[in-house]
Write a protein that holds these residues in place. Structure first.
Motif, PDB file in Angstrom:
ATOM      1  N   GLU A  81       4.859  10.048   2.530  1.00  8.81           N
ATOM      2  CA  GLU A  81       5.734  11.142   2.950  1.00  8.81           C
ATOM      3  C   GLU A  81       6.040  12.107   1.807  1.00  8.81           C
ATOM      4  N   ALA A  82       5.606  11.793   0.592  1.00  8.10           N
ATOM      5  CA  ALA A  82       5.931  12.602  -0.588  1.00  8.10           C
ATOM      6  C   ALA A  82       4.824  13.612  -0.886  1.00  8.10           C
ATOM      7  N   GLU A 119       4.155   3.714   2.348  1.00  6.82           N
ATOM      8  CA  GLU A 119       4.771   4.535   3.388  1.00  6.82           C
ATOM      9  C   GLU A 119       5.629   5.643   2.755  1.00  6.82           C
ATOM     10  N   LEU A 120       6.420   5.296   1.749  1.00  4.84           N
ATOM     11  CA  LEU A 120       7.265   6.293   1.078  1.00  4.84           C
ATOM     12  C   LEU A 120       6.425   7.362   0.380  1.00  4.84           C
ATOM     13  N   TRP A 121       5.372   6.924  -0.319  1.00  3.73           N
ATOM     14  CA  TRP A 121       4.518   7.896  -1.004  1.00  3.73           C
ATOM     15  C   TRP A 121       3.728   8.724   0.006  1.00  3.73           C
ATOM     16  N   THR A 144       9.405  -2.198  -1.483  1.00  4.07           N
ATOM     17  CA  THR A 144       9.190  -1.249  -2.571  1.00  4.07           C
ATOM     18  C   THR A 144       9.364  -1.866  -3.961  1.00  4.07           C
ATOM     19  N   ASN A 160       9.456   4.708 -12.557  1.00  5.07           N
ATOM     20  CA  ASN A 160      10.490   4.430 -11.566  1.00  5.07           C
ATOM     21  C   ASN A 160      11.430   3.379 -12.152  1.00  5.07           C
ATOM     22  N   GLU A 173       5.823  -0.862   2.052  1.00  5.22           N
ATOM     23  CA  GLU A 173       6.885   0.135   2.142  1.00  5.22           C
ATOM     24  C   GLU A 173       6.670   1.258   1.132  1.00  5.22           C
ATOM     25  N   LEU A 174       6.167   0.912  -0.057  1.00  3.06           N
ATOM     26  CA  LEU A 174       5.934   1.916  -1.094  1.00  3.06           C
ATOM     27  C   LEU A 174       4.852   2.913  -0.653  1.00  3.06           C
ATOM     28  N   MET A 195      14.162   6.417  -3.574  1.00  4.61           N
ATOM     29  CA  MET A 195      13.327   5.962  -4.680  1.00  4.61           C
ATOM     30  C   MET A 195      13.900   6.523  -5.973  1.00  4.61           C
TER      31      MET A 195
END
Length: 145
Positions: free
Chosen positions: A113-114, A109-111, A49, A11, A106-107, A1
């Motif tokens: 993990e953040a 999911e990424l957030w 994303t 972003n 997908e976004l 990202m």
């Protein structure tokens, strides 16, 4: 990202989207916002994303025009004036934001993990709640009778 903070324009994809809005003719800007929201609003599709990031930025611009909204202040947001958006973009923005935080995003999911994931999700909820405020518990109980 290519992301540096939780804000709607923090972003690379959203900052580029803002630049595209600035470069577009004034009469094309609403349709660009609408297209970004429509791509994200379809719950049947997996949301990648970049489409989610553009949708969050577009929704923030819709929120900024709502009477209860706040300006979409950002060094990376659009600097050129935007036209007054059609009221139907509010509902479309709510649908898009709902999909941005859904399982097929997908976004999200990424957030998830953040470390700042919960703060990001709160920011999305804040935007959504301007456009579709939650019903207070007392009023909700009246509807359930």
């Amino acid at each position: 990202m290519g992301t540096w903070d939780i804000g709607p324009f923090d972003n690379d994809t959203a900052a580029d989207f803002a630049g595209d809005l600035d470069e577009a003719a004034v009469e094309e800007r609403e349709s660009m916002i609408r297209s970004a929201l429509e791509r994200a609003a379809d719950p049947a599709d997996h949301l990648d994303t970049p489409d989610a990031e553009r949708a969050v930025a577009a929704a923030a611009l819709v929120v900024a025009q709502h009477p209860d909204g706040e300006p979409a202040c950002s060094n990376y947001g659009p600097s050129e004036p935007l036209p007054e958006f059609s009221a139907d973009l509010r509902t479309l923005a709510v649908d898009a934001l709902d999909h941005v935080v859904a399982d097929l995003s997908e976004l999200a999911e990424l957030w998830g993990e953040a470390a700042d994931g919960p703060k990001w999700r709160q920011d999305i909820t804040r935007l959504r709640d301007v456009l579709a405020p939650p019903i207070p518990p007392r009023e909700q109980a009246l509807f359930e009778i």
